[in-house]
Design a protein around this motif. Structure first.
Motif, PDB file in Angstrom:
ATOM      1  N   LEU A 111      21.617  90.327  31.955  1.00  0.00           N
ATOM      2  CA  LEU A 111      20.415  89.937  31.238  1.00  0.00           C
ATOM      3  C   LEU A 111      20.412  90.604  29.874  1.00  0.00           C
ATOM      4  O   LEU A 111      20.550  91.826  29.777  1.00  0.00           O
ATOM      5  CB  LEU A 111      19.164  90.353  32.011  1.00  0.00           C
ATOM      6  CG  LEU A 111      19.073  89.923  33.473  1.00  0.00           C
ATOM      7  CD1 LEU A 111      17.792  90.471  34.101  1.00  0.00           C
ATOM      8  CD2 LEU A 111      19.133  88.407  33.597  1.00  0.00           C
ATOM      9  N   GLU A 112      20.238  89.820  28.815  1.00  0.00           N
ATOM     10  CA  GLU A 112      20.180  90.349  27.457  1.00  0.00           C
ATOM     11  C   GLU A 112      18.794  90.056  26.899  1.00  0.00           C
ATOM     12  O   GLU A 112      18.463  88.891  26.636  1.00  0.00           O
ATOM     13  CB  GLU A 112      21.254  89.704  26.588  1.00  0.00           C
ATOM     14  CG  GLU A 112      22.680  89.957  27.077  1.00  0.00           C
ATOM     15  CD  GLU A 112      23.713  89.204  26.258  1.00  0.00           C
ATOM     16  OE1 GLU A 112      23.902  89.535  25.068  1.00  0.00           O
ATOM     17  OE2 GLU A 112      24.323  88.253  26.801  1.00  0.00           O
ATOM     18  N   LEU A 113      17.996  91.103  26.704  1.00  0.00           N
ATOM     19  CA  LEU A 113      16.650  90.948  26.159  1.00  0.00           C
ATOM     20  C   LEU A 113      16.675  91.153  24.654  1.00  0.00           C
ATOM     21  O   LEU A 113      16.965  92.252  24.169  1.00  0.00           O
ATOM     22  CB  LEU A 113      15.686  91.943  26.799  1.00  0.00           C
ATOM     23  CG  LEU A 113      14.285  92.005  26.170  1.00  0.00           C
ATOM     24  CD1 LEU A 113      13.556  90.675  26.342  1.00  0.00           C
ATOM     25  CD2 LEU A 113      13.476  93.153  26.769  1.00  0.00           C
ATOM     26  N   PHE A 114      16.341  90.106  23.915  1.00  0.00           N
ATOM     27  CA  PHE A 114      16.207  90.196  22.467  1.00  0.00           C
ATOM     28  C   PHE A 114      14.746  90.536  22.180  1.00  0.00           C
ATOM     29  O   PHE A 114      13.836  89.756  22.491  1.00  0.00           O
ATOM     30  CB  PHE A 114      16.641  88.890  21.811  1.00  0.00           C
ATOM     31  CG  PHE A 114      18.108  88.612  21.995  1.00  0.00           C
ATOM     32  CD1 PHE A 114      19.040  89.155  21.131  1.00  0.00           C
ATOM     33  CD2 PHE A 114      18.557  87.850  23.066  1.00  0.00           C
ATOM     34  CE1 PHE A 114      20.401  88.939  21.307  1.00  0.00           C
ATOM     35  CE2 PHE A 114      19.913  87.620  23.258  1.00  0.00           C
ATOM     36  CZ  PHE A 114      20.851  88.158  22.383  1.00  0.00           C
ATOM     37  N   THR A 115      14.525  91.704  21.613  1.00  0.00           N
ATOM     38  CA  THR A 115      13.188  92.269  21.474  1.00  0.00           C
ATOM     39  C   THR A 115      13.019  92.878  20.098  1.00  0.00           C
ATOM     40  O   THR A 115      13.991  93.015  19.337  1.00  0.00           O
ATOM     41  CB  THR A 115      12.951  93.326  22.571  1.00  0.00           C
ATOM     42  OG1 THR A 115      11.605  93.813  22.475  1.00  0.00           O
ATOM     43  CG2 THR A 115      13.911  94.497  22.446  1.00  0.00           C
ATOM     44  N   SER A 116      11.766  93.254  19.774  1.00  0.00           N
ATOM     45  CA  SER A 116      11.492  93.842  18.473  1.00  0.00           C
ATOM     46  C   SER A 116      10.281  94.751  18.554  1.00  0.00           C
ATOM     47  O   SER A 116       9.283  94.410  19.191  1.00  0.00           O
ATOM     48  CB  SER A 116      11.246  92.750  17.429  1.00  0.00           C
ATOM     49  OG  SER A 116      10.801  93.301  16.197  1.00  0.00           O
ATOM     50  N   GLN A 117      10.348  95.876  17.860  1.00  0.00           N
ATOM     51  CA  GLN A 117       9.209  96.788  17.784  1.00  0.00           C
ATOM     52  C   GLN A 117       8.057  96.158  17.002  1.00  0.00           C
ATOM     53  O   GLN A 117       6.910  96.581  17.145  1.00  0.00           O
ATOM     54  CB  GLN A 117       9.638  98.105  17.140  1.00  0.00           C
ATOM     55  CG  GLN A 117      10.635  98.898  17.967  1.00  0.00           C
ATOM     56  CD  GLN A 117      11.264 100.041  17.195  1.00  0.00           C
ATOM     57  OE1 GLN A 117      10.759 100.455  16.140  1.00  0.00           O
ATOM     58  NE2 GLN A 117      12.370 100.568  17.709  1.00  0.00           N
ATOM     59  N   GLY A 118       8.339  95.150  16.204  1.00  0.00           N
ATOM     60  CA  GLY A 118       7.310  94.496  15.418  1.00  0.00           C
ATOM     61  C   GLY A 118       6.707  93.275  16.081  1.00  0.00           C
ATOM     62  O   GLY A 118       5.952  92.541  15.447  1.00  0.00           O
ATOM     63  N   CYS A 119       7.004  93.058  17.343  1.00  0.00           N
ATOM     64  CA  CYS A 119       6.548  91.871  18.063  1.00  0.00           C
ATOM     65  C   CYS A 119       5.488  92.255  19.089  1.00  0.00           C
ATOM     66  O   CYS A 119       5.771  92.979  20.032  1.00  0.00           O
ATOM     67  CB  CYS A 119       7.742  91.213  18.751  1.00  0.00           C
ATOM     68  SG  CYS A 119       7.322  90.024  20.029  1.00  0.00           S
ATOM     69  N   SER A 120       4.266  91.762  18.908  1.00  0.00           N
ATOM     70  CA  SER A 120       3.163  92.124  19.805  1.00  0.00           C
ATOM     71  C   SER A 120       3.343  91.575  21.211  1.00  0.00           C
ATOM     72  O   SER A 120       2.739  92.081  22.164  1.00  0.00           O
ATOM     73  CB  SER A 120       1.837  91.625  19.227  1.00  0.00           C
ATOM     74  OG  SER A 120       1.847  90.216  19.091  1.00  0.00           O
ATOM     75  N   SER A 121       4.171  90.537  21.381  1.00  0.00           N
ATOM     76  CA  SER A 121       4.410  89.953  22.701  1.00  0.00           C
ATOM     77  C   SER A 121       5.517  90.661  23.470  1.00  0.00           C
ATOM     78  O   SER A 121       5.746  90.349  24.645  1.00  0.00           O
ATOM     79  CB  SER A 121       4.787  88.469  22.549  1.00  0.00           C
ATOM     80  OG  SER A 121       3.780  87.754  21.886  1.00  0.00           O
ATOM     81  N   CYS A 122       6.211  91.597  22.821  1.00  0.00           N
ATOM     82  CA  CYS A 122       7.402  92.186  23.432  1.00  0.00           C
ATOM     83  C   CYS A 122       7.163  93.327  24.424  1.00  0.00           C
ATOM     84  O   CYS A 122       7.930  93.466  25.372  1.00  0.00           O
ATOM     85  CB  CYS A 122       8.359  92.667  22.340  1.00  0.00           C
ATOM     86  SG  CYS A 122       9.246  91.306  21.529  1.00  0.00           S
ATOM     87  N   PRO A 123       6.150  94.204  24.240  1.00  0.00           N
ATOM     88  CA  PRO A 123       6.015  95.333  25.172  1.00  0.00           C
ATOM     89  C   PRO A 123       6.000  94.969  26.657  1.00  0.00           C
ATOM     90  O   PRO A 123       6.626  95.683  27.461  1.00  0.00           O
ATOM     91  CB  PRO A 123       4.717  96.001  24.715  1.00  0.00           C
ATOM     92  CG  PRO A 123       4.706  95.760  23.234  1.00  0.00           C
ATOM     93  CD  PRO A 123       5.235  94.358  23.091  1.00  0.00           C
ATOM     94  N   PRO A 124       5.329  93.876  27.085  1.00  0.00           N
ATOM     95  CA  PRO A 124       5.420  93.533  28.518  1.00  0.00           C
ATOM     96  C   PRO A 124       6.852  93.229  28.955  1.00  0.00           C
ATOM     97  O   PRO A 124       7.253  93.569  30.079  1.00  0.00           O
ATOM     98  CB  PRO A 124       4.523  92.294  28.634  1.00  0.00           C
ATOM     99  CG  PRO A 124       3.563  92.418  27.502  1.00  0.00           C
ATOM    100  CD  PRO A 124       4.368  93.005  26.375  1.00  0.00           C
ATOM    101  N   ALA A 125       7.628  92.592  28.081  1.00  0.00           N
ATOM    102  CA  ALA A 125       9.024  92.300  28.413  1.00  0.00           C
ATOM    103  C   ALA A 125       9.860  93.569  28.436  1.00  0.00           C
ATOM    104  O   ALA A 125      10.752  93.726  29.278  1.00  0.00           O
ATOM    105  CB  ALA A 125       9.595  91.306  27.395  1.00  0.00           C
ATOM    106  N   ASP A 126       9.584  94.489  27.513  1.00  0.00           N
ATOM    107  CA  ASP A 126      10.301  95.766  27.502  1.00  0.00           C
ATOM    108  C   ASP A 126      10.028  96.548  28.783  1.00  0.00           C
ATOM    109  O   ASP A 126      10.934  97.164  29.358  1.00  0.00           O
ATOM    110  CB  ASP A 126       9.890  96.591  26.284  1.00  0.00           C
ATOM    111  CG  ASP A 126      10.192  95.889  24.975  1.00  0.00           C
ATOM    112  OD1 ASP A 126      11.286  95.322  24.844  1.00  0.00           O
ATOM    113  OD2 ASP A 126       9.309  95.892  24.088  1.00  0.00           O
ATOM    114  N   LYS A 127       8.778  96.510  29.247  1.00  0.00           N
ATOM    115  CA  LYS A 127       8.407  97.182  30.497  1.00  0.00           C
ATOM    116  C   LYS A 127       9.104  96.527  31.687  1.00  0.00           C
ATOM    117  O   LYS A 127       9.645  97.215  32.568  1.00  0.00           O
ATOM    118  CB  LYS A 127       6.896  97.156  30.682  1.00  0.00           C
ATOM    119  CG  LYS A 127       6.386  97.866  31.934  1.00  0.00           C
ATOM    120  CD  LYS A 127       4.866  97.854  31.974  1.00  0.00           C
ATOM    121  CE  LYS A 127       4.331  98.637  33.166  1.00  0.00           C
ATOM    122  NZ  LYS A 127       4.693  98.002  34.461  1.00  0.00           N
TER     123      LYS A 127
END
Length: 247
Positions: free
Chosen positions: A32-48
């Motif tokens: 699984l490769e998660l493309f994420t960003s610290q500047g994305c408000s939708s990303c923290p749930p995916a990071d968790k």
């Protein structure tokens, strides 16, 4: 942002050792490769969620922070242009132009919203039915001051690909000072810090030995190896992968 996006100690010890041996010997069912960003408000749930997925021994879950949202007010401290390029390459190969965060690419084939656990599981099952996906046994062992990578021979003479080594940081907390996640501290898991090409795999059993001194820097405490059809610019399915802590 639009989809920015009660027993004796000996018995217990024996059980733990046996469990670890089984988990270590099992072949992963998905990368699984998660493309994420610290500047994305939708990303923290995916990071968790990715952090939760990293404890599943049947999965190899990686974070690939991208840099294309940096202009929104916060420059991602972990981002790499190589990750953004990889995500775009996947979209070109699929032909759907779907590049967003948080996006998870499963086994190099299909993409799904990175915070949707049900969809991730469904997509893993779908990709596992594709011939060749995660079919090549890969192992990685720390030997003294080196890392030994072994890839078994292919099931099909037509299988071939590139072998990539990814030094990782298992967990790193980042306090975000500006942008959509201002004031939040987010923990990122299995963050890919570099892509090191070990070589081309032609289908024959192969071994690489990498000095730890070449990869251990900047908090690196784990590594993943990926065997993938295609090339960096035209990535294909994941043929096999492995993960190991370095400490």
């Amino acid at each position: 942002m639009l989809r920015c996006r009660v027993a004796s100690a000996s018995l217990i010890a024996g059980f733990l050792i046996a469990t670890f041996a089984v988990a270590s010997a099992a072949e992963p069912r998905a990368l699984l490769e998660l493309f994420t960003s610290q500047g994305c408000s939708s990303c923290p749930p995916a990071d968790k969620l990715l952090g939760e997925l990293t404890v599943d021994p049947s999965l190899i879950a990686l974070s690939l922070p991208i840099d294309y949202w940096d202009y929104l007010g916060w420059k991602d401290t972990l981002a790499s242009p190589a990750h953004s390029a990889r995500q775009r390459a996947y979209a070109r190969v699929r032909g759907d132009r779907q590049v967003y965060t948080p996006q998870i690419v499963v086994n190099g084939m299909m993409h799904v919203l990175g915070s949707d656990k049900v969809a991730i599981e469904r997509t893993i099952a779908q990709t596992d039915r594709r011939s060749g996906v995660m079919s090549v046994p890969v192992s990685m062992v720390v030997n003294g001051n080196g890392l030994s990578v072994k890839i078994e021979s292919a099931e099909s003479e037509r299988q071939a690909g590139e072998v990539w080594l990814c030094p990782l940081v298992k967990a790193i907390a980042v306090a975000i000072g500006r942008g959509e996640n201002r004031g939040r501290t987010v923990t990122y898991h299995n963050v890919v810090r570099r892509w090191l090409k070990l070589g081309d795999w032609t289908g024959a059993a192969s071994t690489w030995n990498v000095p730890l001194s070449e990869i251990k820097a900047d908090g690196i405490d784990a590594a993943a190896v990926v065997v993938q059809e295609g090339t960096r610019d035209k990535p294909g399915i994941i043929l096999g992968a492995a993960y190991t802590p370095l400490q």
